[in-house]
Design a protein around this motif. Structure first.
Motif, PDB file in Angstrom:
ATOM      1  N   LYS A   4       1.055  -1.303   0.045  1.00 55.69           N
ATOM      2  CA  LYS A   4       0.073  -0.017  -0.044  1.00 55.69           C
ATOM      3  C   LYS A   4       0.853   1.245   0.072  1.00 55.69           C
ATOM      4  O   LYS A   4       2.072   1.320   0.322  1.00 55.69           O
ATOM      5  CB  LYS A   4      -0.835  -0.298   1.185  1.00 55.69           C
ATOM      6  N   PRO A   5       0.231   2.482  -0.396  1.00 50.49           N
ATOM      7  CA  PRO A   5       1.185   3.502  -0.192  1.00 50.49           C
ATOM      8  C   PRO A   5       1.566   3.948   0.948  1.00 50.49           C
ATOM      9  O   PRO A   5       0.806   3.838   2.205  1.00 50.49           O
ATOM     10  CB  PRO A   5       0.361   4.688  -0.825  1.00 50.49           C
ATOM     11  N   VAL A   6       2.839   4.302   1.264  1.00 53.81           N
ATOM     12  CA  VAL A   6       3.330   4.555   2.527  1.00 53.81           C
ATOM     13  C   VAL A   6       3.961   6.150   2.818  1.00 53.81           C
ATOM     14  O   VAL A   6       4.812   6.385   1.680  1.00 53.81           O
ATOM     15  CB  VAL A   6       4.486   3.604   2.895  1.00 53.81           C
ATOM     16  N   ALA A   7       3.616   6.870   3.791  1.00 57.73           N
ATOM     17  CA  ALA A   7       3.772   8.220   4.182  1.00 57.73           C
ATOM     18  C   ALA A   7       5.321   7.896   4.511  1.00 57.73           C
ATOM     19  O   ALA A   7       5.851   7.203   5.140  1.00 57.73           O
ATOM     20  CB  ALA A   7       2.900   8.789   5.026  1.00 57.73           C
ATOM     21  N   TYR A   8       6.125   9.241   4.227  1.00 55.24           N
ATOM     22  CA  TYR A   8       7.637   9.204   4.847  1.00 55.24           C
ATOM     23  C   TYR A   8       7.605  10.573   5.508  1.00 55.24           C
ATOM     24  O   TYR A   8       7.233  11.693   4.979  1.00 55.24           O
ATOM     25  CB  TYR A   8       8.468   8.898   3.620  1.00 55.24           C
ATOM     26  N   SER A   9       8.582  10.499   6.460  1.00 56.30           N
ATOM     27  CA  SER A   9       8.649  11.521   7.370  1.00 56.30           C
ATOM     28  C   SER A   9      10.079  11.615   7.815  1.00 56.30           C
ATOM     29  O   SER A   9      10.917  10.868   7.542  1.00 56.30           O
ATOM     30  CB  SER A   9       7.741  11.608   8.420  1.00 56.30           C
ATOM     31  N   ILE A  10      10.255  12.799   8.631  1.00 48.77           N
ATOM     32  CA  ILE A  10      11.983  12.911   8.997  1.00 48.77           C
ATOM     33  C   ILE A  10      11.771  13.165  10.795  1.00 48.77           C
ATOM     34  O   ILE A  10      10.886  13.857  11.383  1.00 48.77           O
ATOM     35  CB  ILE A  10      12.311  14.132   8.577  1.00 48.77           C
ATOM     36  N   LEU A  11      12.732  12.534  11.430  1.00 47.33           N
ATOM     37  CA  LEU A  11      13.001  12.536  12.632  1.00 47.33           C
ATOM     38  C   LEU A  11      14.316  13.409  12.769  1.00 47.33           C
ATOM     39  O   LEU A  11      15.305  12.895  12.310  1.00 47.33           O
ATOM     40  CB  LEU A  11      12.921  11.519  13.500  1.00 47.33           C
ATOM     41  N   ASP A  12      14.270  14.445  13.566  1.00 49.44           N
ATOM     42  CA  ASP A  12      15.639  15.426  13.558  1.00 49.44           C
ATOM     43  C   ASP A  12      15.869  15.477  14.931  1.00 49.44           C
ATOM     44  O   ASP A  12      14.995  15.816  16.153  1.00 49.44           O
ATOM     45  CB  ASP A  12      15.496  16.412  12.952  1.00 49.44           C
ATOM     46  N   PHE A 298      11.966  -3.994   3.860  1.00 50.06           N
ATOM     47  CA  PHE A 298      11.570  -3.545   5.229  1.00 50.06           C
ATOM     48  C   PHE A 298       9.916  -3.301   5.473  1.00 50.06           C
ATOM     49  O   PHE A 298       9.293  -3.857   6.179  1.00 50.06           O
ATOM     50  CB  PHE A 298      12.153  -2.469   5.818  1.00 50.06           C
ATOM     51  N   LEU A 299       9.232  -2.966   4.415  1.00 46.26           N
ATOM     52  CA  LEU A 299       8.092  -2.292   4.294  1.00 46.26           C
ATOM     53  C   LEU A 299       7.331  -3.615   3.842  1.00 46.26           C
ATOM     54  O   LEU A 299       5.987  -3.703   4.668  1.00 46.26           O
ATOM     55  CB  LEU A 299       7.715  -1.397   3.149  1.00 46.26           C
ATOM     56  N   GLU A 300       7.638  -4.568   3.230  1.00 44.38           N
ATOM     57  CA  GLU A 300       6.880  -5.698   2.969  1.00 44.38           C
ATOM     58  C   GLU A 300       7.003  -6.662   4.370  1.00 44.38           C
ATOM     59  O   GLU A 300       5.637  -7.197   4.414  1.00 44.38           O
ATOM     60  CB  GLU A 300       7.687  -6.599   1.808  1.00 44.38           C
ATOM     61  N   GLN A 301       7.779  -6.665   5.010  1.00 38.91           N
ATOM     62  CA  GLN A 301       8.018  -7.332   6.169  1.00 38.91           C
ATOM     63  C   GLN A 301       6.977  -6.892   7.312  1.00 38.91           C
ATOM     64  O   GLN A 301       6.279  -7.357   8.160  1.00 38.91           O
ATOM     65  CB  GLN A 301       9.286  -7.619   6.806  1.00 38.91           C
ATOM     66  N   THR A 302       7.061  -5.372   7.571  1.00 40.32           N
ATOM     67  CA  THR A 302       6.571  -4.662   8.615  1.00 40.32           C
ATOM     68  C   THR A 302       4.962  -4.342   8.274  1.00 40.32           C
ATOM     69  O   THR A 302       4.452  -4.114   9.270  1.00 40.32           O
ATOM     70  CB  THR A 302       7.472  -3.434   9.067  1.00 40.32           C
ATOM     71  N   LYS A 303       4.884  -3.978   7.113  1.00 42.64           N
ATOM     72  CA  LYS A 303       3.639  -3.598   6.843  1.00 42.64           C
ATOM     73  C   LYS A 303       3.230  -2.132   7.418  1.00 42.64           C
ATOM     74  O   LYS A 303       2.101  -1.868   7.641  1.00 42.64           O
ATOM     75  CB  LYS A 303       2.440  -4.395   6.958  1.00 42.64           C
ATOM     76  N   ALA A 304       4.235  -1.180   7.633  1.00 41.45           N
ATOM     77  CA  ALA A 304       4.309   0.038   8.369  1.00 41.45           C
ATOM     78  C   ALA A 304       3.499   1.093   7.555  1.00 41.45           C
ATOM     79  O   ALA A 304       3.526   1.027   6.171  1.00 41.45           O
ATOM     80  CB  ALA A 304       5.481   0.620   8.624  1.00 41.45           C
ATOM     81  N   ALA A 327      13.296  10.277  -0.790  1.00 39.45           N
ATOM     82  CA  ALA A 327      11.876  10.752  -1.263  1.00 39.45           C
ATOM     83  C   ALA A 327      11.609  10.129  -2.606  1.00 39.45           C
ATOM     84  O   ALA A 327      10.425   9.471  -2.851  1.00 39.45           O
ATOM     85  CB  ALA A 327      11.854  12.411  -1.457  1.00 39.45           C
ATOM     86  N   GLU A 328      12.820  10.322  -3.290  1.00 41.01           N
ATOM     87  CA  GLU A 328      12.478   9.503  -5.031  1.00 41.01           C
ATOM     88  C   GLU A 328      12.225   8.273  -4.735  1.00 41.01           C
ATOM     89  O   GLU A 328      11.279   7.821  -5.164  1.00 41.01           O
ATOM     90  CB  GLU A 328      13.857   9.892  -5.684  1.00 41.01           C
ATOM     91  N   ILE A 329      12.846   7.474  -3.827  1.00 39.65           N
ATOM     92  CA  ILE A 329      12.842   5.958  -3.485  1.00 39.65           C
ATOM     93  C   ILE A 329      11.125   5.490  -3.181  1.00 39.65           C
ATOM     94  O   ILE A 329      10.719   4.999  -3.573  1.00 39.65           O
ATOM     95  CB  ILE A 329      13.669   5.364  -2.445  1.00 39.65           C
ATOM     96  N   MET A 330      10.705   6.604  -2.026  1.00 38.78           N
ATOM     97  CA  MET A 330       9.321   6.306  -1.643  1.00 38.78           C
ATOM     98  C   MET A 330       8.245   6.669  -2.579  1.00 38.78           C
ATOM     99  O   MET A 330       7.307   5.891  -2.846  1.00 38.78           O
ATOM    100  CB  MET A 330       9.287   7.168  -0.295  1.00 38.78           C
ATOM    101  N   ASP A 331       8.492   7.716  -3.290  1.00 41.88           N
ATOM    102  CA  ASP A 331       7.667   7.880  -4.461  1.00 41.88           C
ATOM    103  C   ASP A 331       7.592   6.868  -5.541  1.00 41.88           C
ATOM    104  O   ASP A 331       6.595   6.509  -6.117  1.00 41.88           O
ATOM    105  CB  ASP A 331       8.134   9.202  -5.234  1.00 41.88           C
ATOM    106  N   GLU A 332       8.738   6.171  -5.850  1.00 39.97           N
ATOM    107  CA  GLU A 332       8.881   5.143  -6.823  1.00 39.97           C
ATOM    108  C   GLU A 332       8.266   3.859  -6.284  1.00 39.97           C
ATOM    109  O   GLU A 332       7.330   3.250  -6.879  1.00 39.97           O
ATOM    110  CB  GLU A 332      10.128   4.954  -7.187  1.00 39.97           C
ATOM    111  N   LEU A 333       8.240   3.564  -4.891  1.00 39.91           N
ATOM    112  CA  LEU A 333       7.687   2.347  -4.284  1.00 39.91           C
ATOM    113  C   LEU A 333       6.235   2.540  -4.099  1.00 39.91           C
ATOM    114  O   LEU A 333       5.374   1.687  -4.405  1.00 39.91           O
ATOM    115  CB  LEU A 333       8.361   2.114  -2.701  1.00 39.91           C
ATOM    116  N   ASN A 334       5.873   3.758  -4.147  1.00 40.77           N
ATOM    117  CA  ASN A 334       4.367   4.212  -3.923  1.00 40.77           C
ATOM    118  C   ASN A 334       3.780   4.217  -5.329  1.00 40.77           C
ATOM    119  O   ASN A 334       2.493   4.180  -5.347  1.00 40.77           O
ATOM    120  CB  ASN A 334       4.111   5.557  -3.108  1.00 40.77           C
TER     121      ASN A 334
END
Length: 334
Positions: A4-12, A298-304, A327-334
């Motif tokens: 499924k589409p997965v959001a992506y964020s930053i922890l700083d 990781f996403l396939e395993q965790t389904k985060a 971000a490019e990776i996440m856009d491509e995976l989504n």
């Protein structure tokens, strides 16, 4: 493809690099958030830590305000506020104010740990241990202060009542999973450093989840360390700053973030150390293609439902570049 589409964020952590001033560090935090907004990141969170010369996110709510003022749409929040350090009333007032100034953009992530050493925790609050044990009740107090129904109470956080500030439960063990599930709140797990309990915590949270006004179904955010460069070799070079940071944590010598150097066999040996290896288990370091494959697995395993990326690098431009590629990776995976 991922399920499924997965959001992506930053922890700083607003890391302070060697030969950088605090003002530069704060400016870099804002610069990163502005780029993250352009790259499609959902949220930018700052973590509360104390008594560490390489971390500048100590006055977390103040820095959240600074970043929110300099950005337009990205959600800004705490990952997290270490609640036993604080009065729930004061936190409700601070985040109620932020939520009014920046509507629908402020998140309140709450954690139970001190974010520091024992002596500093006691300097912050002498009854810290008691407050930590009361964490579920303290979270409930914050929810009450944000509630419109609290307007007839004797004690009120008037600037928070009815203000939309979503609450997230943070965790690095299974305790927080039970609490997040019981309260029907989104759950953010610190798998970027606390890797041991990830699977158990996610299973408990999903199994025990009770729908609430805040959330209909479970929502899991997972922390991952991300360092991406043009080549695997360059990413390894950049990661030497992270390795030295980890050594500082284990030895109690937390220096400012050091410039990267060539990867040596000694540094690789540190990475192979069982404790370090376990701590950095969910660290994806390399070229874009290499990291993309690791993130997909990781996403396939965790389904985060959301990944929150942590990128500890010396130079702000290297960090921005790494986050752009992620971000490019996440856009491509989504």
């Amino acid at each position: 493809m991922i399920p499924k589409p997965v959001a992506y964020s930053i922890l700083d952590l607003a890391l302070v690099s060697e030969n950088h001033s605090l003002k530069q560090t704060f400016n870099n935090a804002l610069k990163l958030a502005q780029h993250a907004e352009d790259y499609g990141y959902k949220r930018y969170w700052l973590a509360e830590h104390h008594n560490a010369e390489n971390i500048a996110s100590t006055a977390t709510s103040v820095l959240i305000g600074y970043v929110a003022e300099g950005t337009k749409s990205i959600k800004v929040g705490s990952g997290g506020i270490m609640l036993p350090n604080h009065s729930p009333l004061i936190i409700a007032e601070q985040f109620g104010t932020l939520g009014t100034l920046y509507p629908n953009r402020i998140d309140l992530g709450l954690g139970r740990a001190p974010g520091t050493d024992k002596e500093t925790a006691e300097a912050i609050r002498t009854d810290f241990m008691q407050a930590a044990q009361s964490f579920p009740k303290e979270v409930e107090k914050i929810q009450t202060y944000f509630s419109i129904e609290n307007e007839d109470a004797q004690v009120r956080a008037t600037v928070a009542e009815g203000v939309e500030v979503p609450i997230y439960i943070l965790g690095s063990s299974t305790d927080s999973a039970h609490l997040a599930a019981k309260k029907g709140l989104p759950y953010a797990f610190a798998s970027h450093f606390a890797t041991t309990h990830l699977w158990d915590a996610m299973a408990i949270y999903r199994k025990e989840f009770q729908p609430s006004e805040a959330l209909e179904k479970p929502y899991v955010m997972a922390g991952v360390n991300i360092i991406i460069a043009e080549t695997d070799e360059e990413a390894d070079r950049l990661a030497t700053s992270l390795i030295r940071m980890i050594v500082g944590i284990f030895t109690g010598r937390r220096a400012k973030v050091q410039p990267p150097t060539d990867m040596t066999e000694d540094l690789r040996d540190i990475m192979r150390n069982p404790q370090v290896h376990q701590m950095l288990k969910y660290s994806f370091i390399g070229s874009k293609s290499k990291v993309k494959a690791q993130v997909k697995e990781f996403l396939e395993q965790t389904k985060a439902d959301e990944l929150i990326a942590v990128t500890h690098l010396y130079d702000i431009n290297d960090r921005i570049r790494s986050y752009k590629l992620f971000a490019e990776i996440m856009d491509e995976l989504n």
